[in-house]
Design a protein around this motif. Structure first.
Motif, PDB file in Angstrom:
ATOM      1  N   GLN A 112      69.896  15.313  74.537  1.00  0.00           N
ATOM      2  CA  GLN A 112      70.671  15.577  75.747  1.00  0.00           C
ATOM      3  C   GLN A 112      72.159  15.343  75.532  1.00  0.00           C
ATOM      4  N   LYS A 113      72.493  14.381  74.687  1.00  0.00           N
ATOM      5  CA  LYS A 113      73.907  14.069  74.419  1.00  0.00           C
ATOM      6  C   LYS A 113      74.517  14.992  73.373  1.00  0.00           C
ATOM      7  N   GLY A 114      73.719  15.931  72.859  1.00  0.00           N
ATOM      8  CA  GLY A 114      74.243  16.909  71.922  1.00  0.00           C
ATOM      9  C   GLY A 114      74.288  16.458  70.476  1.00  0.00           C
ATOM     10  N   LEU A 115      73.619  15.342  70.153  1.00  0.00           N
ATOM     11  CA  LEU A 115      73.669  14.827  68.779  1.00  0.00           C
ATOM     12  C   LEU A 115      73.075  15.813  67.777  1.00  0.00           C
ATOM     13  N   PHE A 116      72.022  16.527  68.196  1.00  0.00           N
ATOM     14  CA  PHE A 116      71.342  17.410  67.249  1.00  0.00           C
ATOM     15  C   PHE A 116      72.096  18.712  67.015  1.00  0.00           C
ATOM     16  N   GLU A 117      73.236  18.874  67.688  1.00  0.00           N
ATOM     17  CA  GLU A 117      74.110  20.002  67.370  1.00  0.00           C
ATOM     18  C   GLU A 117      74.927  19.694  66.130  1.00  0.00           C
ATOM     19  N   LYS A 118      75.037  18.397  65.803  1.00  0.00           N
ATOM     20  CA  LYS A 118      75.813  17.967  64.638  1.00  0.00           C
ATOM     21  C   LYS A 118      74.925  17.427  63.519  1.00  0.00           C
ATOM     22  N   ILE A 119      73.757  16.920  63.884  1.00  0.00           N
ATOM     23  CA  ILE A 119      72.861  16.305  62.908  1.00  0.00           C
ATOM     24  C   ILE A 119      71.504  16.999  62.956  1.00  0.00           C
ATOM     25  N   GLN A 120      70.975  17.326  61.795  1.00  0.00           N
ATOM     26  CA  GLN A 120      69.695  18.023  61.707  1.00  0.00           C
ATOM     27  C   GLN A 120      68.529  17.043  61.779  1.00  0.00           C
ATOM     28  N   PRO A 121      67.650  17.149  62.772  1.00  0.00           N
ATOM     29  CA  PRO A 121      66.436  16.316  62.806  1.00  0.00           C
ATOM     30  C   PRO A 121      65.457  16.812  61.738  1.00  0.00           C
ATOM     31  N   VAL A 122      64.986  15.915  60.887  1.00  0.00           N
ATOM     32  CA  VAL A 122      64.160  16.338  59.753  1.00  0.00           C
ATOM     33  C   VAL A 122      62.706  15.882  59.899  1.00  0.00           C
ATOM     34  N   ASN A 123      62.446  14.576  59.764  1.00  0.00           N
ATOM     35  CA  ASN A 123      61.072  14.066  59.815  1.00  0.00           C
ATOM     36  C   ASN A 123      60.840  13.234  61.081  1.00  0.00           C
ATOM     37  N   PHE A 124      59.731  13.488  61.760  1.00  0.00           N
ATOM     38  CA  PHE A 124      59.291  12.613  62.843  1.00  0.00           C
ATOM     39  C   PHE A 124      57.831  12.271  62.581  1.00  0.00           C
ATOM     40  N   THR A 125      57.554  10.977  62.435  1.00  0.00           N
ATOM     41  CA  THR A 125      56.192  10.531  62.120  1.00  0.00           C
ATOM     42  C   THR A 125      55.816   9.353  62.991  1.00  0.00           C
ATOM     43  N   THR A 126      54.562   9.352  63.448  1.00  0.00           N
ATOM     44  CA  THR A 126      54.055   8.195  64.185  1.00  0.00           C
ATOM     45  C   THR A 126      52.815   7.644  63.495  1.00  0.00           C
ATOM     46  N   PHE A 127      52.681   6.339  63.567  1.00  0.00           N
ATOM     47  CA  PHE A 127      51.499   5.637  63.046  1.00  0.00           C
ATOM     48  C   PHE A 127      50.817   4.934  64.222  1.00  0.00           C
ATOM     49  N   ALA A 128      49.590   5.299  64.499  1.00  0.00           N
ATOM     50  CA  ALA A 128      48.790   4.646  65.551  1.00  0.00           C
ATOM     51  C   ALA A 128      49.555   4.554  66.866  1.00  0.00           C
ATOM     52  N   ALA A 190      60.936  19.221  69.298  1.00  0.00           N
ATOM     53  CA  ALA A 190      60.665  20.505  68.655  1.00  0.00           C
ATOM     54  C   ALA A 190      61.679  20.851  67.575  1.00  0.00           C
ATOM     55  N   LEU A 191      62.860  20.225  67.600  1.00  0.00           N
ATOM     56  CA  LEU A 191      63.889  20.527  66.614  1.00  0.00           C
ATOM     57  C   LEU A 191      63.621  19.877  65.257  1.00  0.00           C
ATOM     58  N   PHE A 192      62.738  18.882  65.217  1.00  0.00           N
ATOM     59  CA  PHE A 192      62.434  18.244  63.934  1.00  0.00           C
ATOM     60  C   PHE A 192      61.698  19.237  63.038  1.00  0.00           C
ATOM     61  N   GLN A 193      62.117  19.299  61.805  1.00  0.00           N
ATOM     62  CA  GLN A 193      61.524  20.250  60.866  1.00  0.00           C
ATOM     63  C   GLN A 193      60.083  19.894  60.517  1.00  0.00           C
ATOM     64  N   HIS A 194      59.787  18.590  60.506  1.00  0.00           N
ATOM     65  CA  HIS A 194      58.438  18.139  60.130  1.00  0.00           C
ATOM     66  C   HIS A 194      57.983  17.061  61.108  1.00  0.00           C
ATOM     67  N   ARG A 195      56.838  17.293  61.731  1.00  0.00           N
ATOM     68  CA  ARG A 195      56.250  16.318  62.654  1.00  0.00           C
ATOM     69  C   ARG A 195      54.846  15.982  62.168  1.00  0.00           C
ATOM     70  N   SER A 196      54.556  14.704  62.097  1.00  0.00           N
ATOM     71  CA  SER A 196      53.241  14.287  61.613  1.00  0.00           C
ATOM     72  C   SER A 196      52.806  13.018  62.324  1.00  0.00           C
ATOM     73  N   LEU A 197      51.516  12.752  62.280  1.00  0.00           N
ATOM     74  CA  LEU A 197      50.988  11.520  62.858  1.00  0.00           C
ATOM     75  C   LEU A 197      49.809  11.025  62.026  1.00  0.00           C
ATOM     76  N   TYR A 198      49.608   9.724  62.063  1.00  0.00           N
ATOM     77  CA  TYR A 198      48.491   9.071  61.398  1.00  0.00           C
ATOM     78  C   TYR A 198      47.707   8.302  62.449  1.00  0.00           C
ATOM     79  N   ALA A 199      46.384   8.531  62.489  1.00  0.00           N
ATOM     80  CA  ALA A 199      45.544   7.937  63.525  1.00  0.00           C
ATOM     81  C   ALA A 199      44.320   7.279  62.898  1.00  0.00           C
ATOM     82  N   ASN A 200      44.094   6.020  63.220  1.00  0.00           N
ATOM     83  CA  ASN A 200      42.888   5.343  62.737  1.00  0.00           C
ATOM     84  C   ASN A 200      41.655   5.960  63.388  1.00  0.00           C
ATOM     85  N   ILE A 201      40.637   6.234  62.598  1.00  0.00           N
ATOM     86  CA  ILE A 201      39.423   6.820  63.165  1.00  0.00           C
ATOM     87  C   ILE A 201      38.450   5.740  63.647  1.00  0.00           C
TER      88      ILE A 201
END
Length: 453
Positions: A112-128, A190-201
């Motif tokens: 919302q503050k426009g940061l991603f107009e200057k910086i490229q979001p690359v990896n977003f990952t969550t664990f549990a 949605a702007l992140f190039q790679h989104r992943s998650l890890y979930a305990n089964i």
């Protein structure tokens, strides 16, 4: 590790990676992920920020306040790096447990503050991370027992995780707003190039599979009854989500074996029964008393924050070693009670299932969703391929909508099977340096092998 502790020297690196811990947590919980990241990418190749302003009881304050703290910490770090001659052009964000939700909120603020107009979001990952909240899928009056009581024990974070809150002037829970397709939170994610998650089964007493994997089904309710395929090179830990599970043939037991098994089961239950009779009342009292104290403190912090009087100095809120020790006991009690709840499913002809969004009937568990697509493979196809039935969990309409929205954004989903320790929520990120958590090394290695610099 803290980039704020000293003025960073200029380097060739233009990439900042931010790690955010979870409920009751602190930066030390992410020591192994941080160390592993630094080992692969030395100081000159990657800047690392381990967010620290939501430590301990500050995590009671809710996703919104926590996200604002993290967003502020990121912006201050970027400014400090810029002053020292480090121009950041790439950003990655890693969230553990509640930290994944806090991260998603912070990402929306930065977008919302426009940061991603200057910086490229690359990896977003969550664990549990409980992307759909921590509400136990239940129907009828059962919803008004643990799902209502549990929400009242963790202050603002509790009501949000159990999705009984109302975000600002809306009539919707904050998790529903976080997953609204038109929100800044989804647009930023949605702007992140790679989104992943890890979930305990299995074994995760805090964040069960369905919510960590953003799924309406759980094919791993009883892992002993299915054959599981692993990704080559990460055997026995990282499940191959592209291949459905298959039923495992049950061996025929003789009379002696059945008697031995029944006796062992009975003996195993004796200490559990004793624990429930003797220790649960004591532990519950401590848990509820601590929850009341922390809820009051949390409300005070939130009021100060809303009035602009909180600042960034959290020293005066820090608790003593005694309280920190109690916090660990409270966490254990909460997890044990939460883990004792049994999931329920929607009947095939139920109105709730008929009204559920289309994508929620798909399997977001096996195939990897990619950005902009919801073609993940229908549950009916999985039933046919695996020979197993995957009933739909008794989720709420909000949760079904969250699944659709997050799957449309796209995540690579990696189920994780921790065998060596029952506390898989801690083992998945190897929160402590002990052999029983060593399977967390495989999780970290897989994550780093897919991390894009």
């Amino acid at each position: 590790m803290d980039v704020n502790s000293a003025v960073p020297a200029p380097t060739a690196s233009d990439h900042l990676c931010v790690l955010v811990h979870g409920l009751w947590g602190n930066p030390q919980h992410l020591w192994f992920l941080t160390a592993s990241l630094r080992e692969k990418y030395p100081e000159g190749r990657l800047h690392i920020l381990v967010a620290k302003r939501n430590s301990g009881s500050f995590t009671y304050d809710g996703i919104e306040l926590g996200g604002e703290r993290v967003a502020s910490e990121i912006e201050e770090t970027l400014e400090e790096l810029a002053r020292s001659g480090n121009e950041i052009k790439k950003l990655s964000v890693i969230g553990y447990s509640l930290g994944g939700l806090v991260s998603r909120y912070a990402i929306g603020l930065l977008f919302q503050k426009g940061l991603f107009e200057k910086i490229q979001p690359v990896n977003f990952t969550t664990f549990a991370t409980p992307h759909l909240g921590v509400r136990t899928p239940l129907r009828g009056y059962h919803n008004h027992v643990w799902n209502v009581l549990g929400a009242r024990t963790l202050s603002a974070s509790g009501t949000q995780l159990f999705t009984v809150d109302r975000f600002r002037d809306t009539t919707r829970p904050i998790l529903a707003v976080l997953a609204d397709p038109g929100s800044v939170f989804i647009r930023g994610l949605a702007l992140f190039q790679h989104r992943s998650l890890y979930a305990n089964i299995t074994g995760d007493r805090s964040v069960v599979y369905y919510t960590a994997a953003i799924s309406s089904i759980d094919p791993y309710v009883d892992p002993e009854t299915v054959s599981i395929t692993y990704i080559p090179g990460y055997e026995d830990v990282i499940v191959d989500a592209d291949k459905p599970v298959t039923p495992k043939a049950k061996p025929e037991l003789g009379l002696t074996q059945r008697f031995t098994s029944s006796l062992a089961t009975g003996l195993y239950r004796v200490p559990i029964v004793a624990f429930l009779i003797v220790f649960i009342p004591i532990g519950s009292t401590i848990f509820l008393l601590n929850s009341a104290v922390q809820s009051v403190r949390s409300r005070q912090r939130i009021q100060l924050h809303e009035q602009g009087k909180a600042g960034i100095d959290i020293a005066r809120y820090r608790t003593s070693d005694m309280i920190n020790s109690m916090r660990q006991e409270v966490e254990d009690i909460f997890e044990n009670v939460n883990n004792s709840q049994s999931q329920e499913y929607l009947p095939a002809d139920s109105e709730e299932l008929a009204l559920a969004p289309t994508n929620s009937r798909r399997s977001a568990n096996f195939a990897h969703a990619t950005s902009g697509t919801s073609e993940i493979g229908c549950i009916e196809e999985l039933k046919e391929e695996s020979g197993l039935d995957f009933p739909t969990l008794a989720l709420t309409p909000d949760q079904f909508a969250m699944i659709d929205a997050l799957d449309n954004v796209g995540f690579k989903k990696y189920p994780v099977f921790i065998h060596k320790h029952r506390h898989t929520h801690a083992a998945i990120v190897r929160r402590m340096d002990k052999p029983a958590f060593d399977e967390g090394k495989i999780v970290a290695r897989h994550w780093l092998d897919n991390f894009v610099l």
